[in-house]
Design a protein around this motif. Structure first.
Motif, short mmCIF file in Angstrom:
data_model
loop_
_atom_site.label_atom_id
_atom_site.label_comp_id
_atom_site.label_asym_id
_atom_site.label_seq_id
_atom_site.Cartn_x
_atom_site.Cartn_y
_atom_site.Cartn_z
N VAL A 177 -44.06 -96.65 -17.13
CA VAL A 177 -43.46 -97.51 -18.14
C VAL A 177 -42.55 -96.65 -18.99
O VAL A 177 -42.98 -95.67 -19.60
CB VAL A 177 -44.54 -98.18 -19.02
CG1 VAL A 177 -43.89 -98.95 -20.17
CG2 VAL A 177 -45.40 -99.11 -18.19
N SER A 178 -41.27 -97.00 -19.05
CA SER A 178 -40.28 -96.25 -19.82
C SER A 178 -40.29 -96.72 -21.26
O SER A 178 -40.06 -97.91 -21.53
CB SER A 178 -38.89 -96.43 -19.21
OG SER A 178 -37.90 -95.84 -20.01
N SER A 179 -40.56 -95.83 -22.19
CA SER A 179 -40.63 -96.19 -23.60
C SER A 179 -40.02 -95.09 -24.46
O SER A 179 -39.71 -94.00 -23.98
CB SER A 179 -42.10 -96.41 -24.02
OG SER A 179 -42.70 -97.41 -23.22
N VAL A 180 -39.84 -95.40 -25.73
CA VAL A 180 -39.27 -94.47 -26.69
C VAL A 180 -40.17 -94.44 -27.92
O VAL A 180 -40.69 -95.48 -28.33
CB VAL A 180 -37.84 -94.90 -27.10
CG1 VAL A 180 -37.31 -94.04 -28.23
CG2 VAL A 180 -36.90 -94.84 -25.91
N ILE A 181 -40.37 -93.27 -28.50
CA ILE A 181 -41.13 -93.18 -29.75
C ILE A 181 -40.18 -92.76 -30.87
O ILE A 181 -39.31 -91.90 -30.70
CB ILE A 181 -42.32 -92.20 -29.64
CG1 ILE A 181 -43.18 -92.27 -30.91
CG2 ILE A 181 -41.87 -90.77 -29.34
CD1 ILE A 181 -44.55 -91.62 -30.77
N TRP A 182 -40.35 -93.41 -32.02
CA TRP A 182 -39.56 -93.14 -33.23
C TRP A 182 -40.51 -92.59 -34.29
O TRP A 182 -41.65 -93.04 -34.39
CB TRP A 182 -38.92 -94.43 -33.74
CG TRP A 182 -38.14 -95.21 -32.73
CD1 TRP A 182 -38.65 -96.01 -31.74
CD2 TRP A 182 -36.71 -95.28 -32.60
NE1 TRP A 182 -37.64 -96.58 -31.01
CE2 TRP A 182 -36.43 -96.15 -31.51
CE3 TRP A 182 -35.66 -94.71 -33.30
CZ2 TRP A 182 -35.13 -96.45 -31.13
CZ3 TRP A 182 -34.36 -95.00 -32.91
CH2 TRP A 182 -34.10 -95.87 -31.83
N TYR A 183 -40.03 -91.67 -35.13
CA TYR A 183 -40.91 -91.02 -36.08
C TYR A 183 -40.09 -90.35 -37.18
O TYR A 183 -38.87 -90.10 -37.00
CB TYR A 183 -41.77 -89.97 -35.37
CG TYR A 183 -40.97 -89.04 -34.48
CD1 TYR A 183 -40.44 -87.85 -34.97
CD2 TYR A 183 -40.72 -89.38 -33.15
CE1 TYR A 183 -39.69 -87.01 -34.16
CE2 TYR A 183 -39.96 -88.55 -32.32
CZ TYR A 183 -39.45 -87.36 -32.84
OH TYR A 183 -38.70 -86.54 -32.05
N PRO A 184 -40.70 -90.05 -38.31
CA PRO A 184 -39.98 -89.32 -39.37
C PRO A 184 -39.60 -87.93 -38.89
O PRO A 184 -40.42 -87.22 -38.31
CB PRO A 184 -41.00 -89.25 -40.51
CG PRO A 184 -42.01 -90.31 -40.21
CD PRO A 184 -42.08 -90.40 -38.72
N SER A 185 -38.35 -87.53 -39.11
CA SER A 185 -37.88 -86.22 -38.67
C SER A 185 -36.69 -85.79 -39.53
O SER A 185 -35.72 -86.53 -39.66
CB SER A 185 -37.46 -86.25 -37.20
OG SER A 185 -36.92 -85.01 -36.79
N ASN A 186 -36.77 -84.59 -40.08
CA ASN A 186 -35.69 -84.07 -40.91
C ASN A 186 -35.04 -82.82 -40.35
O ASN A 186 -34.16 -82.24 -40.97
CB ASN A 186 -36.22 -83.76 -42.33
CG ASN A 186 -36.63 -85.01 -43.07
OD1 ASN A 186 -35.82 -85.88 -43.36
ND2 ASN A 186 -37.93 -85.11 -43.36
N ASP A 187 -35.47 -82.43 -39.16
CA ASP A 187 -34.98 -81.15 -38.63
C ASP A 187 -35.05 -81.16 -37.11
O ASP A 187 -35.86 -81.88 -36.50
CB ASP A 187 -35.83 -80.01 -39.18
CG ASP A 187 -35.18 -78.65 -38.97
OD1 ASP A 187 -33.96 -78.61 -38.70
OD2 ASP A 187 -35.89 -77.64 -39.07
#
Length: 339
Positions: free
Chosen positions: A39-49
């Motif tokens: 299953v092709s998926s994407v994860i999104w998350y807080p990131s500053n660098d």
């Protein structure tokens, strides 16, 4: 729907570097034995660098969002989780704006491409096996909880199943709602051509009567789910309290439009579904229509769709502002999660 082929082609458009962003995104593909393929998926998350700043999910019709491809997860405490399910024939790009918004507020968001019911992998008959979508979501949670980067940051008291249209039903199913195949068959018999969903099934030569009632009506509840957000959900006809008896998650129902602007197949007021959810928070957004949940359209978007003789998914009802509709949806979900 006609626009799926066009969006599939447009979604191949390249991405480009844009301004700085505090959102990270990364591939989140995982094995799924129930499909016999990943299953092709994407994860999104807080990131500053770290990572490479790109413009994701953009094409000639829709605006995309800025994100750090493979950026570093920001330091901090526990984060709520949202597993996000697209509609029939959609893909993770369809709700990238919502994933980006929630990640920006401090959530881990997994956007799933459901095999057999996504833009690039579509089979109506197989896609109607809704239980496979619920299993996609549960497997995503399995992977997240085993992932060394994210597992230690999960707030297990705030794990949400969220979705739009068919994905709204997927979220409800994961929360414990059981289907009613006979109810869906009766609805299509009664609505006929008035329901685009039923009309599409008929054109595809598919009948609810051909489906497995035991599998359709079984429970696919995932005990880890604490919250559900269903945006204009489908497949909730003929339900009784027995269908929702196992729904223990904190539930949010969001309806789009009213009157002629309300999609028949997803109208939870007309179906009576919302009446058997006395503890659910209900948000109705007017003016709007079903496809107001798609990304913001570029100035030429409507003309491109018209030229291609495609569905007018960039045309909202008079007085509607898609950006405001998106903001109201994101605010309702973030408030529910305590972001």
């Amino acid at each position: 729907m006609k626009h799926l082929a066009l969006l599939a082609a447009l979604s191949l458009a390249p991405t480009h570097a844009f301004a700085e962003t505090s959102i990270g995104m990364a591939d989140f593909t995982y094995d799924a034995a129930h499909h016999g393929k990943p299953v092709s998926s994407v994860i999104w998350y807080p990131s500053n660098d770290g990572g490479t700043v790109i413009r994701a999910a953009e094409n000639a019709v829709f605006y995309g969002v800025d994100a750090r491809q493979d950026g570093l997860l920001s330091d901090g405490g526990k984060l709520p989780v949202v597993v996000l399910s697209h509609g029939l024939g959609g893909n993770w790009r369809s709700l990238a704006w919502l994933a980006e918004d929630l990640a920006g507020q401090g959530a881990l968001v997994i956007s799933i491409n459901h095999p057999a019911s996504s833009t690039f992998d579509f089979d109506m008959a197989e896609g109607l096996k809704h239980w496979t979508r619920a299993r996609d979501m549960s497997r995503a949670l399995d992977k997240l909880m085993d992932d060394p980067t994210f597992s230690g940051r999960i707030d297990t008291s705030r794990i949400m199943a969220a979705g739009f249209s068919y994905g709204g039903w997927t979220a409800l199913s994961l929360g414990g709602v059981k289907g009613n195949l006979a109810g869906e068959a009766a609805e299509c018999e009664a609505q006929g051509e008035a329901s685009t969903h039923c009309s599409d099934l008929k054109k595809a030569g598919i009948s609810f009567g051909d489906l497995d009632a035991d599998m359709w009506n079984a429970s696919y509840k995932d005990q880890r789910i604490t919250h559900v957000a269903a945006i204009d959900p489908a497949l909730h006809h003929g339900f009784t309290k027995a269908n929702v008896a196992d729904l223990t998650a904190d539930t949010l129902m969001i309806g789009l439009g009213e009157g002629k602007d309300r999609l028949v197949a997803t109208d939870f007021d007309a179906s009576g579904f919302v009446e058997i959810l006395p503890d659910a928070k209900v948000v109705r957004i007017v003016p709007a229509y079903h496809f107001s949940l798609l990304p913001l359209c570029k100035p030429a978007g409507a003309a491109i769709l018209k030229e291609e003789n495609d569905d007018p998914v960039c045309t909202d009802p008079a007085g509607a502002k898609r950006a405001d509709i998106h903001a109201e949806v994101a605010s309702a979900i973030s408030t529910q999660l305590g972001l």
